[in-house]
Design a protein around this motif. Structure first.
Motif, PDB file in Angstrom:
ATOM      1  N   GLY A 129      58.471 115.450  14.304  1.00  0.00           N
ATOM      2  CA  GLY A 129      59.444 115.603  13.233  1.00  0.00           C
ATOM      3  C   GLY A 129      60.556 114.570  13.232  1.00  0.00           C
ATOM      4  N   VAL A 130      60.549 113.704  14.213  1.00  0.00           N
ATOM      5  CA  VAL A 130      61.625 112.721  14.351  1.00  0.00           C
ATOM      6  C   VAL A 130      61.472 111.608  13.311  1.00  0.00           C
ATOM      7  CG1 VAL A 130      62.555 110.962  15.905  1.00  0.00           C
ATOM      8  CG2 VAL A 130      61.945 113.230  16.782  1.00  0.00           C
ATOM      9  N   ARG A 131      62.577 111.226  12.688  1.00  0.00           N
ATOM     10  CA  ARG A 131      62.518 110.217  11.628  1.00  0.00           C
ATOM     11  C   ARG A 131      61.941 108.894  12.120  1.00  0.00           C
ATOM     12  NH1 ARG A 131      61.033 109.404   7.224  1.00  0.00           N
ATOM     13  NH2 ARG A 131      62.435 110.881   6.167  1.00  0.00           N
ATOM     14  N   SER A 132      62.367 108.433  13.295  1.00  0.00           N
ATOM     15  CA  SER A 132      61.960 107.079  13.701  1.00  0.00           C
ATOM     16  C   SER A 132      60.437 106.960  13.849  1.00  0.00           C
ATOM     17  CB  SER A 132      62.647 106.689  15.011  1.00  0.00           C
ATOM     18  OG  SER A 132      62.348 107.648  16.009  1.00  0.00           O
ATOM     19  N   VAL A 133      59.758 108.003  14.304  1.00  0.00           N
ATOM     20  CA  VAL A 133      58.297 107.890  14.424  1.00  0.00           C
ATOM     21  C   VAL A 133      57.638 108.127  13.063  1.00  0.00           C
ATOM     22  CG1 VAL A 133      58.296 108.605  16.836  1.00  0.00           C
ATOM     23  CG2 VAL A 133      57.848 110.298  15.066  1.00  0.00           C
ATOM     24  N   ASN A 134      58.443 108.553  12.090  1.00  0.00           N
ATOM     25  CA  ASN A 134      57.942 108.716  10.727  1.00  0.00           C
ATOM     26  C   ASN A 134      58.425 107.590   9.820  1.00  0.00           C
ATOM     27  OD1 ASN A 134      56.458 111.480  10.308  1.00  0.00           O
ATOM     28  ND2 ASN A 134      58.102 111.839  11.795  1.00  0.00           N
ATOM     29  N   ASP A 135      58.785 106.493  10.456  1.00  0.00           N
ATOM     30  CA  ASP A 135      59.224 105.308   9.719  1.00  0.00           C
ATOM     31  C   ASP A 135      58.145 104.241   9.893  1.00  0.00           C
ATOM     32  OD1 ASP A 135      60.232 102.884   8.943  1.00  0.00           O
ATOM     33  OD2 ASP A 135      62.008 102.956  10.242  1.00  0.00           O
ATOM     34  N   PRO A 136      57.394 103.951   8.837  1.00  0.00           N
ATOM     35  CA  PRO A 136      56.265 103.020   8.960  1.00  0.00           C
ATOM     36  C   PRO A 136      56.662 101.604   9.366  1.00  0.00           C
ATOM     37  CG  PRO A 136      56.175 104.244   6.882  1.00  0.00           C
ATOM     38  CD  PRO A 136      57.527 104.482   7.469  1.00  0.00           C
ATOM     39  N   THR A 137      57.961 101.292   9.378  1.00  0.00           N
ATOM     40  CA  THR A 137      58.345  99.971   9.918  1.00  0.00           C
ATOM     41  C   THR A 137      58.430 100.060  11.450  1.00  0.00           C
ATOM     42  OG1 THR A 137      60.732 100.356   9.985  1.00  0.00           O
ATOM     43  CG2 THR A 137      59.799  99.597   7.884  1.00  0.00           C
ATOM     44  N   ALA A 138      58.535 101.271  11.975  1.00  0.00           N
ATOM     45  CA  ALA A 138      58.604 101.529  13.432  1.00  0.00           C
ATOM     46  C   ALA A 138      59.734 100.767  14.108  1.00  0.00           C
ATOM     47  CB  ALA A 138      57.272 101.191  14.099  1.00  0.00           C
ATOM     48  N   ILE A 139      60.682 100.296  13.324  1.00  0.00           N
ATOM     49  CA  ILE A 139      61.696  99.405  13.910  1.00  0.00           C
ATOM     50  C   ILE A 139      62.504 100.087  15.015  1.00  0.00           C
ATOM     51  CG2 ILE A 139      63.312  99.906  12.021  1.00  0.00           C
ATOM     52  CD1 ILE A 139      64.347  97.019  12.349  1.00  0.00           C
ATOM     53  N   ASN A 140      62.908 101.338  14.787  1.00  0.00           N
ATOM     54  CA  ASN A 140      63.694 102.018  15.829  1.00  0.00           C
ATOM     55  C   ASN A 140      62.835 102.434  17.006  1.00  0.00           C
ATOM     56  OD1 ASN A 140      65.697 101.605  14.002  1.00  0.00           O
ATOM     57  ND2 ASN A 140      66.390 103.744  13.908  1.00  0.00           N
ATOM     58  N   VAL A 141      61.563 102.748  16.737  1.00  0.00           N
ATOM     59  CA  VAL A 141      60.643 103.064  17.840  1.00  0.00           C
ATOM     60  C   VAL A 141      60.559 101.853  18.771  1.00  0.00           C
ATOM     61  CG1 VAL A 141      58.224 103.485  18.421  1.00  0.00           C
ATOM     62  CG2 VAL A 141      59.293 104.758  16.556  1.00  0.00           C
ATOM     63  N   VAL A 142      60.373 100.687  18.175  1.00  0.00           N
ATOM     64  CA  VAL A 142      60.275  99.464  18.973  1.00  0.00           C
ATOM     65  C   VAL A 142      61.570  99.236  19.751  1.00  0.00           C
ATOM     66  CG1 VAL A 142      60.147  96.952  18.840  1.00  0.00           C
ATOM     67  CG2 VAL A 142      58.577  98.352  17.493  1.00  0.00           C
ATOM     68  N   GLN A 143      62.700  99.400  19.086  1.00  0.00           N
ATOM     69  CA  GLN A 143      63.981  99.172  19.768  1.00  0.00           C
ATOM     70  C   GLN A 143      64.148 100.090  20.969  1.00  0.00           C
ATOM     71  OE1 GLN A 143      65.745  96.760  19.534  1.00  0.00           O
ATOM     72  NE2 GLN A 143      66.382  96.148  17.475  1.00  0.00           N
ATOM     73  N   VAL A 144      63.764 101.356  20.800  1.00  0.00           N
ATOM     74  CA  VAL A 144      63.917 102.303  21.904  1.00  0.00           C
ATOM     75  C   VAL A 144      62.973 101.933  23.053  1.00  0.00           C
ATOM     76  CG1 VAL A 144      63.610 104.700  22.607  1.00  0.00           C
ATOM     77  CG2 VAL A 144      64.779 104.177  20.470  1.00  0.00           C
ATOM     78  N   ILE A 145      61.755 101.507  22.710  1.00  0.00           N
ATOM     79  CA  ILE A 145      60.830 101.088  23.776  1.00  0.00           C
ATOM     80  C   ILE A 145      61.415  99.873  24.503  1.00  0.00           C
ATOM     81  CG2 ILE A 145      58.560 100.104  24.269  1.00  0.00           C
ATOM     82  CD1 ILE A 145      57.524 101.678  21.790  1.00  0.00           C
ATOM     83  N   LEU A 146      61.930  98.924  23.739  1.00  0.00           N
ATOM     84  CA  LEU A 146      62.468  97.698  24.343  1.00  0.00           C
ATOM     85  C   LEU A 146      63.675  97.975  25.215  1.00  0.00           C
ATOM     86  CD1 LEU A 146      62.328  95.109  21.409  1.00  0.00           C
ATOM     87  CD2 LEU A 146      60.975  95.060  23.508  1.00  0.00           C
ATOM     88  N   SER A 147      64.647  98.719  24.665  1.00  0.00           N
ATOM     89  CA  SER A 147      65.915  98.824  25.403  1.00  0.00           C
ATOM     90  C   SER A 147      66.258 100.229  25.857  1.00  0.00           C
ATOM     91  CB  SER A 147      67.044  98.235  24.560  1.00  0.00           C
ATOM     92  OG  SER A 147      66.828  98.495  23.208  1.00  0.00           O
ATOM     93  N   GLY A 148      65.373 101.187  25.626  1.00  0.00           N
ATOM     94  CA  GLY A 148      65.628 102.530  26.125  1.00  0.00           C
ATOM     95  C   GLY A 148      66.670 103.265  25.309  1.00  0.00           C
ATOM     96  N   ALA A 149      67.081 104.413  25.808  1.00  0.00           N
ATOM     97  CA  ALA A 149      68.058 105.236  25.104  1.00  0.00           C
ATOM     98  C   ALA A 149      68.893 105.981  26.135  1.00  0.00           C
ATOM     99  CB  ALA A 149      67.349 106.226  24.194  1.00  0.00           C
ATOM    100  N   HIS A 150      70.168 106.150  25.828  1.00  0.00           N
ATOM    101  CA  HIS A 150      71.058 106.893  26.728  1.00  0.00           C
ATOM    102  C   HIS A 150      71.879 107.837  25.890  1.00  0.00           C
ATOM    103  CE1 HIS A 150      70.301 103.773  29.750  1.00  0.00           C
ATOM    104  NE2 HIS A 150      70.312 102.971  28.710  1.00  0.00           N
TER     105      HIS A 150
END
Ligand code: FES
Ligand code: FES
Lengths: 150, 740, 455
Positions: free
Chosen positions: C382-403
Motif C-alpha cells: 500500500g505504500v506510495r513509493s512502490v506504487n510509483d512507476p518511476t520508482a524514484i523514491n524506491v531507488v533513493q531508499v535503496i541507495l541511501s537507506g532511511a532513518h
C-alpha cells in the motif's frame, strides 16, 4: 514485564516493549543459541520462528509478539522437521565454526515446513538471507535436500 | 565430548620472552615453510616440553596417568587430550585427536578433549614458539611432536603391561585402548595400567607407526565439535554468562589514532537499564543490564572526538604512498641466476597488481568478558593466541600472570582476527571500572570499522619469455609487514616471511629470478593477518601474470604452466587433474570462460579451475570451481574437502566484493549492507578432488581463499579478454565502461 | 505626395509578430504574476488581516504552550518552521549551516544561524532578522536565494519570527564560516533575486479566512507559513515560483519525489483516513500507507514529531480541504499483499537479478509478501513509493537507506548503494515495484547512475 511463549514454556522478562527479542532471549533469558551477527536483518544469525515463520529477532520488538509461539534453536529439535534438519546437518557435517548455523537451521526448518520437497530455487529464496562466513553453503544445500528425503 | 573450557593458569613466563627464545635463525630464501622446518628443527626445547608432566596430572593425583602435557588417562579409561589448538570450524579438534589417538591406539569413542590452559612452554605452537592457532599449520606443526608424545605414552603403557604379565614388551601390541599379549591372549585396558604406569619414563625415541598401519588417520571421522553446534548448546565467547554479568558495548574513535574529546552522557544515563558510561582514552563504552540498554545508551551519547593526525587520510593517499614505495628497491627475498641479463632475453612483459584492504567480518563479532578484582582478573574469550590473552590482561591490570585466569572458547570465525588481543585489552580496561563481570560485545559496525585489515599490496612483476619458457623473472612485493609488529624477532633483514610466502619459493622453473619485498606501512590503517594473507596476494599476482605470459607466448594457460613445473611434480599432477576434471578445453557459451591457478601454499599443492560468465553490464556469474588438492597425508578427508569448499567461497567473496575504503581517516564500510558477503544464491558448483600422498601433511584452512581470486580473474579474462589487475573485480571495467 | 495609409506588408508582419510576442509576454506576466492565486485562494471567501480577524489567533504556539517562556515558544516555532533541517550540515553542529543544496545550476550552502557574531547571525537586529525571514534580504541588502523559503515564511507573524530569533540567540554560538556557493551566471547575480522576490514574494503576513473555522485557519498557518509544505509538494512555474494552480500536486525535488498530497483519492491522499494522516505526520508512519523517508523523513524527524496533537489535527483539517488534482502517472496503490511464495507474483520473465538481490538483502525484513514480520515501518504493502512507476523514491531508499526517530528509539533501513551495482539496483527497484506495486517500473542502470550523480 513481558510474557512470552518460548519453546512451549511461558517465560516472563523485564524488558521494554521496543527491545528486540534477540537480546531478551540472550541477555535476559540466557537462551544464547540464537546469535547476534549484524543487528540489521542482513545475516540471519538471529532467526527464530514466530508461529512457525522465520523472523529476524534482532529487529523484532518484544512488545509486538504477544502470545504468538516463539521457537528458538534450543527448541526446534522438538519438531519433526527441526530434528530432521539437525540430523542432516550432522550426517553431512555441514558445520564449520557454527556461529551462523542456529539461524541456518531455523530458516531451513521453516522452509521444509512450508515446502517439504524444496528445489534449488526454493532453497535460494529461503536461505539467501542467512550469511555463512565460513562458506558452508554447498553443504547447507545438500543437507536440506537430504533432510527432505529423510 | 566437548572440551570444558580450562581455567588453569600456572604458566608464568611472559609470552614475549618465550617468543624470543624460540624464534629460529633463518637465512636465505625465507618462507613460511622454510620457517616451519626451522621451527621444528629448533623445536628441541618444545619436544622436551612435551615430556614435562602436566599440571593436571600432578593435581589429579594417582588415579590419573598423565605422561605429558597432552594426554591424561583416568581410571575409567577416559582418554583426555589437552588441546593446544583452538577450534574455529577448521576441524582441528578432531584432526589432532585423531593423530594422538592413532599413535596411542586409544579407543576413539573414549577420547575427550579439553582446551589447553595458556602456556607457551607447554602448548606453544612449534612453528611460532607461542600458543597460536594460525598459518594453517596446526596439523603440520604438531604432526610429529604429538605423535611422539602419544607413542611415548603408549610405550609406557606397554611397559606397565609387560611388568604386570612379566613378559617381553615386544610380545605386546595395543589396540582400541587395550594392551594385548598375543601369545597368551591376555588383554588389559589402559585404565587398569595407569597406577603401574606412574613414574615410568618413556624410551628416548619411541617408534612411530608406519603410515600403512594407520587405522584412524585417513578416515572421514565425525567432528567432535559439531553436535552441540546444531542444537544451540555450544558456548562461544559471546555466550558466556558469569553470574551477575553486565553487558557493555563501545564506540572507538571513528578516525584511526583519534581520541575521545568530550562526552555528554546525561541523556544516556537517564535511559532505563543503563548502568555506567565509561570513557577511555580512545573509546567510550556503555554498561547496561543487557546489550539493548548498552546500545541505546551508546546512541544517546553526544561524543566529540579529537580526531588526531589522520583525520584527512583517504584511500587515495594510501594508494599514492604504496605506489611510490613500490618504485623503490626492496630487500631481496630470493635471487637465482642473473635477472638483469635474463630480462633482456626474449619478450619482456611488465604488470602491476593491487589488492585492497579487507576486514575479517567473522560471524561472531568481537567480544570479551572480564571480571577484574583488586587481586585477580578472570577473562572469558575465544582466541587464537591464548597465552597473549593472559599476558595482555596481566599487563593492563598490572597483576602477575598467575593472578590472571583465562578461559578459552570455541570461536565463531577467526580468519586471523583473533590472532590479536585488542578486544581483550579494551575489555579489561572497561572491566577495571565495573563492579563484577562485564561482557563487552562489539556491534558489527565497530567490528568492521575497527578491525586490523588485510593490508593493501602492490605487486610489480616483469618477466621475459622466449618460446614458451620464462628466462627472467622479477617480482617486487610492496606492503605492510604484519610480522614486524606481531612477531618482531621473526622480521629479519627487512624480509617479512609472510608477505613473500609463495612468491620467493615460486614453483616454476625459472633460471634467473629475483624476488624483493618493500615494507610500506599504510597511513593510519592498522594491518593484520587474514585468511591467506601473503599467499593470497602473491598467488593472485603470480598466477594472473602467468596467464598474461601464456598469452604473450601464444600458449594455452595449462600447457604453459605444465611445461614449467618440472621441478614440482606434485603441483604438476594437481594441475593435470584439475584440468582434466574441469573439462579444460571443452567449448563454452559466449562470454563464458575458464581460468586456472596453481599454488604451493601452506605446504599444500593445489590447482583450481574457475568457470565464469560475464553479462554486458559486467556482472559476474561464477558457474563452477574445481580444485585438485595434494595436501600430503590426509588426516580427515571430509574436513579437507569442507575447508576447500568454504575457502573457495571466502576467496570468491573477496574477489567479487571485498573492499575496505578510507575517507577522512575512517573506514567507510560498516555492516553487511555495504561490506558484502557471497550468499547461497550466488555460489558456484564446487568440486574438490583429493590426491593420495604419503608426504607429511600440509595446511589447508587458508588454501581455498588463496586459490579462488586468481582462478576467477583468469576465467574472466578468458570470457571477456579484459585483464583485471586490481581486486575487487570492477564491473565497470568488465563492461568496458572503465579502462582496466 | 501623400503618405500611403498602410505600411509595407513586411513591416506589418514584423509589427504583428512583435505585438504577438509582447501580448504573450504580457499575458504570461499577468497569468503567472498578477493573476497568480494566493496560497489559500482555493478555499474561497475572503482573506482578512490578522488584526481584523476575530476568531482564535491562528498564529503563535498551541494552547499547551501559551504560558511557556519566549525561548520555549521560539523553540517550538523554530521546529515547526523546520529551520534545523536546512541549516544543519550532515553530522554538523545544529543550525551552523553548511548543508549543500545541489541545484541544476550549481550548489548552494545553507548559512550559519547560530548567534556567532563573526560567522552567524549574532549581529542581527530584530529588523535584520525579520527582513531575512519575511523578505529574503540579509543585512547589507544581500538578496537571499529562494532555497530559503521566505515566500512561505513571509506569512509568519512578527511575534513568531521574534520568538524564533530569541530561541536561536539562546543557543551556543558556533564559529562556522559560510561556504561559498558555486552558482554559474546569471544565477550568481544576487540582484536578480531581488527582482524575483519583487515578483513572487507577497511579503504579507498570514491572512485568515473568517468563513473557515479556527482549526482550519491554524492548520493553514502551520502548513503555509511554518511547515512550508508547498515548497516541496507544489510544482513550480517557468520562473521557479510555486504554481498555486497546481497546489500540492507533487513534484520531484533533489532526486526525491514529493508526492501528490491533494485530496485526489487515487494519486493523492484523499483515500487516507484522518488518523492515517495524523499518524504519518506525527510519527512518520501510517499502516498500509507508508513510512516517511528522504526529505519527508527529515521533516518528521526535525519538525513534525514535535508538534502538539492539536496542531497535527489542524494541519490534517487544512490538508483535507485542498481540492484534488489527479497525477496521471500515479496509479491507485495496490492494497493487497504479494503472494507468500517467491515463486508467484512477478512475471517469470522479469530480470532474475532483482529477485536474487531481494532474496538476500531484503526479504528478511520485508518478506515476500511485503508485509514485514519484523516492524510495521518496513511494510511495503500500500505504500506510495512502490506504487510509483518511476520508482524514484524506491531507488533513493535503496541507495541511501532511511532513518526515522520513533517515539522510543530509532528505526532505520541500511543503505545499499555502495555495495550493489547500478544494474542490480535497477533490477531490484523494478522487481519491488512489480511485486508490491500496481504498475512495474522500468528503471535502467543508466537512471541509477544519474541519480547517484545527484548526491
Ligand atoms: S543479527 Fe539479525 S539478521 Fe543479523
Ligand atoms: S559456519 Fe561459520 S559462519 Fe557459518
Amino acid at each position: 514485564m513481558v510474557s512470552l511463549k518460548i519453546n512451549g514454556e511461558v517465560r516472563n522478562a523485564d524488558a521494554p516493549p521496543d527491545m528486540p527479542l534477540l537480546w531478551v532471549l540472550r541477555d535476559i533469558l540466557g537462551l544464547t543459541g540464537t546469535k547476534f551477527g549484524c543487528g540489521i536483518a542482513q545475516c540471519g544469525a538471529c532467526t527464530v520462528h514466530i508461529d512457525g515463520a522465520p523472523v529476524r529477532s534482532c529487529l523484532l520488538p518484544v512488545g509486538s509478539i504477544g502470545q504468538r509461539a516463539i521457537t528458538t534453536i534450543e527448541g526446534v529439535g522438538a519438531s519433526a522437521a527441526g530434528a530432521k534438519v539437525q540430523k542432516a546437518w550432522l550426517d553431512l557435517e555441514v558445520v564449520q565454526c557454527g556461529y551462523c548455523q542456529s539461524g541456518q537451521i531455523m530458516s531451513a526448518t521453516a522452509l521444509l515446513n512450508s515446502t517439504p520437497h524444496p528445489e534449488d530455487a526454493d532453497i535460494d529464496a529461503a536461505m539467501a538471507g542467512n550469511i555463512c562466513r565460513c562458506g558452508t553453503y554447498v553443504r547447507i544445500r545438500e543437507a536440506i535436500k537430504h533432510a527432505a528425503k529423510a | 565430548m566437548l572440551p570444558k573450557p580450562n581455567s588453569a593458569s600456572r604458566e608464568s613466563a611472559m609470552s614475549d620472552s618465550i617468543v624470543q627464545e624460540s624464534i629460529p635463525r633463518t637465512d636465505s630464501a625465507l618462507t613460511r615453510r622454510g620457517f616451519l622446518q626451522a621451527g621444528l628443527a629448533v623445536g628441541g626445547a618444545l619436544v622436551v616440553a612435551f615430556q614435562l608432566p602436566s599440571a593436571h596430572g600432578a593435581q589429579a593425583g594417582k588415579s590419573v596417568f598423565a605422561p605429558n602435557a597432552f594426554i591424561r588417562i583416568d581410571a575409567h579409561g577416559k582418554v583426555t587430550l589437552i588441546m593446544p589448538q583452538v577450534e574455529m570450524g577448521q576441524g582441528i579438534y578432531t584432526a589432532v585427536a585423531m593423530i594422538l589417538a592413532e599413535e596411542l591406539d586409544a579407543a576413539f569413542d573414549q577420547v575427550a578433549l579439553e582446551a589447553a590452559p595458556p602456556s607457551d612452554k607447554l602448548y606453544g605452537n612449534p612453528v611460532f614458539g607461542i600458543q597460536v592457532t594460525g598459518n594453517s599449520n596446526s596439523v603440520r606443526a604438531f604432526w610429529l611432536p604429538l605423535r611422539k608424545a602419544a607413542a611415548g605414552a603408549r610405550a609406557i603403557l606397554v611397559q606397565a603391561a609387560s611388568q604386570q604379565w612379566k613378559v617381553e614388551p615386544a610380545g605386546i601390541r595395543t589396540e582400541k585402548g587395550e594392551a594385548i599379549h598375543e601369545a597368551s591372549g591376555r588383554r588389559v585396558a589402559y585404565a587398569a595400567l595407569i597406577d603401574r604406569a606412574q613414574g615410568l619414563t618413556p624410551p628416548k625415541d619411541p617408534p612411530l607407526k608406519d603410515i600403512k598401519d594407520f587405522k584412524l588417520i585417513g578416515n572421514p571421522l565425525k567432528r567432535f565439535d559439531t553436535p552441540d553446534k546444531v542444537n544451540g548448546k555450544v558456548v562461544y565467547g559471546i555466550d558466556v554468562m558469569p553470574s551477575g554479568v553486565k553487558f557493555a558495548t563501545l564506540a572507538a574513535c571513528p578516525v584511526f589514532g583519534g581520541t575521545v574529546g568530550h562526552v555528554d552522557d546525561a541523556k544516556a544515563k537517564s535511559l532505563p537499564g543503563v548502568r555506567q558510561v565509561i570513557v577511555l582514552k580512545d573509546l567510550v563504552a556503555v554498561v547496561g543490564d543487557h546489550m539493548w540498554a548498552a546500545k541505546q545508551g551508546l546512541s544517546a551519547l553526544d561524543i566529540t572526538w579529537d580526531e588526531g593526525p589522520h583525520s584527512a587520510v583517504s584511500s587515495d593517499d594510501v594508494w599514492k604512498q604504496l605506489r611510490a614505495a613500490s618504485k623503490t628497491e626492496g630487500a631481496v627475498a630470493n635471487s637465482v641466476g642473473d635477472v638483469a641479463k635474463g630480462l633482456t632475453q626474449g619478450d619482456l612483459l611488465e604488470a602491476a597488481y593491487e589488492m585492497p584492504f579487507l576486514a575479517h567480518a567473522t560471524m561472531e563479532p568481537m567480544n570479551c568478558t572480564v571480571h577484574v578484582t583488586p587481586t585477580a582478573c578472570e577473562v572469558w574469550v575465544g582466541s587464537q593466541v591464548f597465552s597473549r590473552v593472559q599476558a595482555i590482561a596481566a599487563k593492563v591490570t598490572g597483576l602477575p600472570l598467575d593472578k590472571v585466569t583465562a578461559h578459552n572458547y570455541l570461536i565463531g570465525g577467526g580468519f586471523g582476527r583473533r590472532l590479536e588481543v585488542d578486544m581483550v585489552a579494551s575489555a579489561v580496561q572497561i572491566a577495571q571500572q565495573v563492579d563484577g563481570p562485564v561482557k563487552v560485545v562489539w556491534t558489527r559496525e565497530e567490528d568492521i570499522q575497527h578491525d586490523v585489515y588485510r593490508p593493501v599490496y602492490r605487486d610489480t612483476l616483469s618477466a621475459s619469455v622466449s618460446n614458451g619458457r620464462i628466462i627472467g623473472w622479477k617480482h617486487r612485493i610492496t606492503g605492510s609487514s604484519i610480522i614486524a609488529r606481531w612477531l618482531p624477532p621473526a622480521f629479519q633483514k627487512g624480509i617479512d616471511i609472510d608477505a613473500i610466502d609463495s612468491a620467493a619459493d615460486i614453483p616454476y622453473d625459472i633460471p634467473n629470478l629475483r624476488v624483493e619485498y618493500v615494507r610500506d606501512e599504510p597511513p593510519a590503517v592498522p594491518t593484520g593477518f587474514w585468511r591467506g594473507v601473503g599467499p593470497n596476494n602473491n598467488v593472485f599476482a603470480i598466477e594472473s601474470f602467468m596467464d598474461e605470459l601464456a598469452k604473450k607466448s601464444n600458449k594455452d594457460p595449462v600447457a604453459f604452466r605444465r611445461d614449467l613445473l618440472g621441478k614440482s611434480p606434485r603441483l604438476k599432477a594437481a594441475l593435470e587433474l584439475a584440468a582434466a576434471k574441469s573439462g579444460w578445453g571443452n567449448p563454452l557459451p559466449a562470454r563464458t570462460g575458464r581460468g586456472i591457478a596453481v599454488q604451493v601454499a601452506f605446504g599444500s599443492f593445489i590447482a583450481t579451475v574457475a568457470e565464469a560468465e560475464v553479462d554486458t553490464h559486467g556482472a559476474v556469474h561464477v558457474r563452477r570451481m574445481v580444485s585438485a588438492v595434494d595436501t600430503g597425508i590426509i588426516v580427515n578427508p571430509d574436513t579437507v574437502v569442507a575447508q576447500l569448499q568454504g575457502g573457495l567461497i571466502f576467496g570468491l567473496t573477496a574477489a567479487l566484493y571485498g573492499n575496505i575504503t578510507i575517507h577522512k581517516g575512517r573506514v567507510q564500510q560498516s555492516n553487511f549492507n555495504d561490506y558484502r558477503m557471497l550468499r547461497i544464491n550466488e555460489i558456484p558448483q564446487i568440486e574438490v578432488h583429493l590426491i593420495k600422498s604419503a608426504e607429511a601433511p600440509g595446511g589447508i584452512g587458508e588454501t581455498g581463499a588463496t586459490a579462488a581470486p586468481p582462478a576467477l580473474g583468469n576465467a574472466l579474462f578468458a570470457a571477456t579478454g579484459i585483464r583485471l589487475r586490481r581486486l575487487p573485480i570492477d564491473q565497470d571495467v568488465l563492461s568496458g565502461k572503465k579502462p582496466s | 505626395m501623400n503618405d500611403s495609409p498602410n505600411t509595407s506588408p513586411a513591416k506589418r508582419y514584423t509589427l504583428i509578430i512583435i505585438g504577438a510576442v509582447l501580448a504573450v509576454v504580457l499575458i504570461g506576466f499577468l497569468w503567472i504574476v498578477v493573476l497568480a492565486p494566493h496560497a489559500t485562494d482555493f478555499a474561497g471567501g475572503t482573506r482578512v488581516a490578522l488584526t481584523e480577524y476575530h476568531g482564535e489567533d491562528p498564529t503563535g504556539v498551541p494552547a499547551e504552550l501559551k504560558g511557556a517562556s519566549l525561548i520555549e515558544r521560539g523553540q517550538y516555532l523554530a521546529r515547526a518552521a523546520d529551520c534545523a533541517a536546512c541549516h544543519t550540515a550532515e553530522d554538523g553542529e545544529p543550525f551552523a549551516g553548511g548543508r549543500a543544496f545541489v541545484l541544476p545550476f550549481g550548489t548552494l550552502y545553507s548559512t550559519n544561524i547560530t548567534p556567532d557574531k563573526e560567522t552567524g547571525i549574532g549581529d542581527y537586529t530584530d529588523a535584520n532578522f525579520l527582513d531575512a525571514v519575511h523578505k529574503g534580504i540579509a543585512p547589507g541588502n544581500e538578496k537571499l536565494y529562494p532555497a530559503m523559503p521566505f515566500t512561505s515564511y513571509t506569512y509568519m507573524s512578527d511575534a513568531d519570527v521574534g520568538a524564533i530569533k530569541a530561541y536561536l540567540f539562546s543557543l551556543k554560538p558556533v564559529h562556522a564560516p559560510d561556504r561559498e556557493n558555486s552558482l554559474g551566471f546569471p544565477f550568481n547575480q544576487r540582484s536578480l533575486m531581488g527582482i524575483w522576490a519583487l515578483l513572487f514574494n507577497p511579503d504579507k503576513r498570514f491572512e485568515p479566512r473568517p468563513a473557515r473555522d479556527p482549526q482550519w485557519n491554524r492548520g493553514a498557518y502551520l502548513v503555509e507559513a511554518m511547515e512550508h509544505c508547498g515548497e516541496c509538494h507544489t510544482p513550480r512555474n517557468l520562473l521557479q515560483a510555486l504554481d498555486q494552480r497546481q497546489k500540492f500536486a507533487g513534484t520531484v525535488q533533489a532526486g526525491w519525489r514529493a508526492y501528490n498530497i491533494t485530496s485526489d483519492p487515487k494519486s493523492g491522499i484523499g483515500a487516507w483516513s484522518e488518523a492515517d494522516l495524523a499518524h504519518y505526520l506525527a510519527i512518520g508512519h501510517a499502516d498500509g500507507r507508508g513510512t516517511a523517508t528522504g526529505p519527508m523523513g527529515e521533516a518528521v524527524d526535525h519538525s513534525l514529531r514535535y508538534l502538539t496533537q492539536s496542531d497535527i489535527t489542524a494541519m490534517v483539517a487544512y490538508l483535507r480541504s485542498v481540492p484534488g488534482i489527479s497525477t496521471s502517472d500515479l496509479p491507485e496503490p495496490k492494497a493487497s499483499p504479494a503472494p507468500s511464495s517467491f515463486a508467484d507474483g512477478v512475471a517469470a520473465n522479469a530480470d532474475p537479478r532483482g529477485k536474487a538481490v531481494y532474496a538476500g538483502a531484503c526479504a528478511g525484513c520485508h518478506d515476500w509478501t511485503g508485509v514485514s514480520p519484523v516492524i510495521p515501518y518496513a511494510t511495503l504493502t500500500g505504500v506510495r513509493s512502490v506504487n510509483d512507476p518511476t520508482a524514484i523514491n524506491v531507488v533513493q531508499v535503496i541507495l541511501s537507506g532511511a532513518h526515522l526517530q520513533t517515539s522510543d528509539s530509532r528505526t532505520a533501513m541500511p543503505a545499499f548503494g555502495s555495495a550493489y551495482s547500478d544494474a542490480e539496483i535497477a533490477s531490484l527497484a523494478n522487481y519491488v515495484t512489480a511485486r508490491f506495486g500496481a504498475r512495474p517500473s522500468a528503471v535502467t542502470a543508466e537512471n541509477i547512475a544519474t541519480l547517484r550523480a545527484q548526491d
